[in-house]
Design an enzyme around this catalytic site. Structure first.
Site, PDB file in Angstrom:
ATOM      1  N   HIS A 145       0.841  -1.208   0.000  1.00  0.00           N
ATOM      2  CA  HIS A 145       0.000   0.000   0.000  1.00  0.00           C
ATOM      3  C   HIS A 145       0.873   1.254   0.000  1.00  0.00           C
ATOM      4  O   HIS A 145       2.066   1.187   0.293  1.00  0.00           O
ATOM      5  CB  HIS A 145      -0.917   0.029   1.239  1.00  0.00           C
ATOM      6  CG  HIS A 145      -2.112  -0.862   1.110  1.00  0.00           C
ATOM      7  ND1 HIS A 145      -2.084  -2.184   1.467  1.00  0.00           N
ATOM      8  CD2 HIS A 145      -3.369  -0.624   0.654  1.00  0.00           C
ATOM      9  CE1 HIS A 145      -3.273  -2.733   1.239  1.00  0.00           C
ATOM     10  NE2 HIS A 145      -4.066  -1.804   0.741  1.00  0.00           N
ATOM     11  N   LYS A 149      -0.483   4.811   4.655  1.00  0.00           N
ATOM     12  CA  LYS A 149      -1.320   3.834   5.376  1.00  0.00           C
ATOM     13  C   LYS A 149      -0.727   3.544   6.754  1.00  0.00           C
ATOM     14  O   LYS A 149       0.460   3.251   6.878  1.00  0.00           O
ATOM     15  CB  LYS A 149      -1.448   2.541   4.553  1.00  0.00           C
ATOM     16  CG  LYS A 149      -2.429   1.564   5.168  1.00  0.00           C
ATOM     17  CD  LYS A 149      -2.860   0.492   4.197  1.00  0.00           C
ATOM     18  CE  LYS A 149      -3.788  -0.519   4.827  1.00  0.00           C
ATOM     19  NZ  LYS A 149      -5.064   0.077   5.252  1.00  0.00           N
TER      20      LYS A 149
HETATM   21  P1  NAD Z   1      -7.738   9.676   4.635  1.00  0.00           P
HETATM   22  O1  NAD Z   1      -6.867   9.990   5.813  1.00  0.00           O
HETATM   23  O2  NAD Z   1      -7.374  10.236   3.301  1.00  0.00           O
HETATM   24  O3  NAD Z   1      -9.243  10.137   4.939  1.00  0.00           O
HETATM   25  C1  NAD Z   1      -9.857   9.965   6.177  1.00  0.00           C
HETATM   26  C2  NAD Z   1     -10.839  11.107   6.381  1.00  0.00           C
HETATM   27  O4  NAD Z   1     -11.543  10.889   7.595  1.00  0.00           O
HETATM   28  C3  NAD Z   1     -10.147  12.472   6.467  1.00  0.00           C
HETATM   29  O5  NAD Z   1     -10.896  13.399   5.713  1.00  0.00           O
HETATM   30  C4  NAD Z   1     -10.228  12.805   7.960  1.00  0.00           C
HETATM   31  O6  NAD Z   1     -10.335  14.199   8.179  1.00  0.00           O
HETATM   32  C5  NAD Z   1     -11.512  12.092   8.367  1.00  0.00           C
HETATM   33  N1  NAD Z   1     -11.451  11.756   9.810  1.00  0.00           N
HETATM   34  C6  NAD Z   1     -10.746  10.737  10.380  1.00  0.00           C
HETATM   35  N2  NAD Z   1     -10.931  10.756  11.712  1.00  0.00           N
HETATM   36  C7  NAD Z   1     -11.774  11.788  11.968  1.00  0.00           C
HETATM   37  C8  NAD Z   1     -12.329  12.335  13.136  1.00  0.00           C
HETATM   38  N3  NAD Z   1     -12.078  11.794  14.355  1.00  0.00           N
HETATM   39  N4  NAD Z   1     -13.154  13.399  13.002  1.00  0.00           N
HETATM   40  C9  NAD Z   1     -13.430  13.940  11.795  1.00  0.00           C
HETATM   41  N5  NAD Z   1     -12.908  13.484  10.643  1.00  0.00           N
HETATM   42  C10 NAD Z   1     -12.108  12.424  10.743  1.00  0.00           C
HETATM   43  O7  NAD Z   1      -7.839   8.081   4.594  1.00  0.00           O
HETATM   44  P2  NAD Z   1      -8.360   7.150   3.402  1.00  0.00           P
HETATM   45  O8  NAD Z   1      -7.220   6.660   2.580  1.00  0.00           O
HETATM   46  O9  NAD Z   1      -9.513   7.803   2.735  1.00  0.00           O
HETATM   47  O10 NAD Z   1      -8.876   5.890   4.244  1.00  0.00           O
HETATM   48  C11 NAD Z   1      -9.873   6.028   5.242  1.00  0.00           C
HETATM   49  C12 NAD Z   1     -10.140   4.649   5.858  1.00  0.00           C
HETATM   50  O11 NAD Z   1     -10.693   3.788   4.846  1.00  0.00           O
HETATM   51  C13 NAD Z   1      -8.881   3.951   6.368  1.00  0.00           C
HETATM   52  O12 NAD Z   1      -9.232   3.180   7.502  1.00  0.00           O
HETATM   53  C14 NAD Z   1      -8.503   3.030   5.208  1.00  0.00           C
HETATM   54  O13 NAD Z   1      -7.714   1.929   5.601  1.00  0.00           O
HETATM   55  C15 NAD Z   1      -9.872   2.621   4.743  1.00  0.00           C
HETATM   56  N6  NAD Z   1      -9.963   2.161   3.356  1.00  0.00           N
HETATM   57  C16 NAD Z   1     -10.870   1.193   3.114  1.00  0.00           C
HETATM   58  C17 NAD Z   1     -11.053   0.750   1.822  1.00  0.00           C
HETATM   59  C18 NAD Z   1     -12.121  -0.288   1.569  1.00  0.00           C
HETATM   60  O14 NAD Z   1     -12.272  -0.736   0.423  1.00  0.00           O
HETATM   61  N7  NAD Z   1     -12.878  -0.689   2.599  1.00  0.00           N
HETATM   62  C19 NAD Z   1     -10.310   1.272   0.763  1.00  0.00           C
HETATM   63  C20 NAD Z   1      -9.374   2.280   1.044  1.00  0.00           C
HETATM   64  C21 NAD Z   1      -9.218   2.731   2.355  1.00  0.00           C
END
Ligand code: NAD
Length: 267
Positions: A145, A149
């Site tokens: 990744h 991450k």
């Molecule tokens: P990222 O850091 O780019 O985005 C996360 C978002 O959530 C940000 O905008 C952040 O401000 C917000 N956030 C997090 N905690 C917060 C809080 N306490 N209060 C307010 N806002 C909050 O991360 P990402 O790459 O978009 O990934 C997000 C999650 O999704 C991770 O856990 C990642 O592993 C997971 N993910 C899952 C899949 C899937 O297919 N299920 C795919 C990619 C990523």
């Protein structure tokens, strides 16, 4: 038309979901939730209410959550209180968090998927099949990744391992090996080894190897962009909006659950 509240709307996944939904006729974003301090606050999307978490109202069909464990668990509580369906894509949740998700699913419909890509979910199915056909093979799972991450191994790698051990009627904790370093790392029969690569902008790659004497099978899925996760998340949101309370995965969304149950039940 299904309406969603999109948590973490300015994050990498939130942005990909935003982009995809703008092309869809059957679903719309009702509320896009970002941190109050976010520089995109109130200017993220046209025709969508961009708000902070404290202003969230229960007037969407589904909450779609790709944030972090703390935010996701707060949102779960909100959804349970207000009987809203949920798609949880956040990874890195604790065992305690997962127990809470199971409990909440008695009241609301939840799709909980460490990976919403259709191809990854096909990989789960193929890994179950390989575990059934090659029960004595050494299993190694490798994932790669991007360098942002935080959790390792990825939720998807663990889910592949989970599908394999369920097929083999084992517990992941009993067979998983997460690191090898030093002079005392001899592989034990039945171990499932996990290896992690982090770097650059890799969207997500997973390989499950089934290694026998003289030959091996490798099942590999490579995501080129996050759009594939976004498309799966939207499919899950449309599906879960129609479901009764319960805990579901992407195999349910894709109609593949009974095929996997058949593979696992075969002698
Ligand atoms: P990222 O850091 O780019 O985005 C996360 C978002 O959530 C940000 O905008 C952040 O401000 C917000 N956030 C997090 N905690 C917060 C809080 N306490 N209060 C307010 N806002 C909050 O991360 P990402 O790459 O978009 O990934 C997000 C999650 O999704 C991770 O856990 C990642 O592993 C997971 N993910 C899952 C899949 C899937 O297919 N299920 C795919 C990619 C990523």
């Amino acid at each position: 038309m299904i309406s969603i509240a999109l948590m973490g709307a300015s994050g990498r996944m939130g942005s990909a979901i935003n982009r995809y939904i703008l092309q869809c006729d059957s679903i719309r974003i009702n509320q896009a939730i970002v941190r109050r301090s976010n520089r995109y606050f109130e200017q993220l999307l046209d025709n969508t209410s961009v708000i902070c978490r404290e202003s969230l109202t229960p007037n969407s069909d589904v909450v779609v959550d790709f944030t972090g464990p703390e935010m996701t668990m707060a949102n779960l509580k909100f959804c349970q209180e207000h009987h809203m369906a949920m798609v949880i894509g956040t990874t890195g949740l604790s065992e305690q968090d997962i127990i809470q998700i199971h409990k909440a699913s008695a009241d609301i419909a939840i799709v909980f998927a460490a990976n919403t890509s259709v191809a990854v979910n096909l990989t789960y199915l193929l890994a179950s099949l390989a575990a059934k056909v090659m029960p004595d093979a050494d299993v190694e799972i490798i994932e790669a990744h991007h360098h942002h991450k935080k959790d390792a191994p990825s939720g998807t790698a663990l889910a592949i391992g989970q599908h394999i051990v369920e097929t083999k009627k084992q517990a992941l904790d009993d067979v998983a090996v997460y690191s090898r370093h030093g002079n005392d790392c001899l592989r034990q029969q039945g171990d499932i080894g996990f290896s992690t690569i982090r770097g650059g902008d890799i969207a997500g790659e997973h390989t499950a190897m089934f290694i026998g004497e003289g030959e091996r099978v490798e099942i590999t899925q490579r995501a080129i962009t996050r759009d594939t996760f976004a498309q799966g998340a939207v499919k899950a949101a449309e599906w879960v909006a129609q479901q009764k309370p319960g805990l579901y995965g992407m195999l349910d969304v894709l109609g593949l659950k009974s095929l996997e149950a058949f593979i696992k039940s075969k002698q």
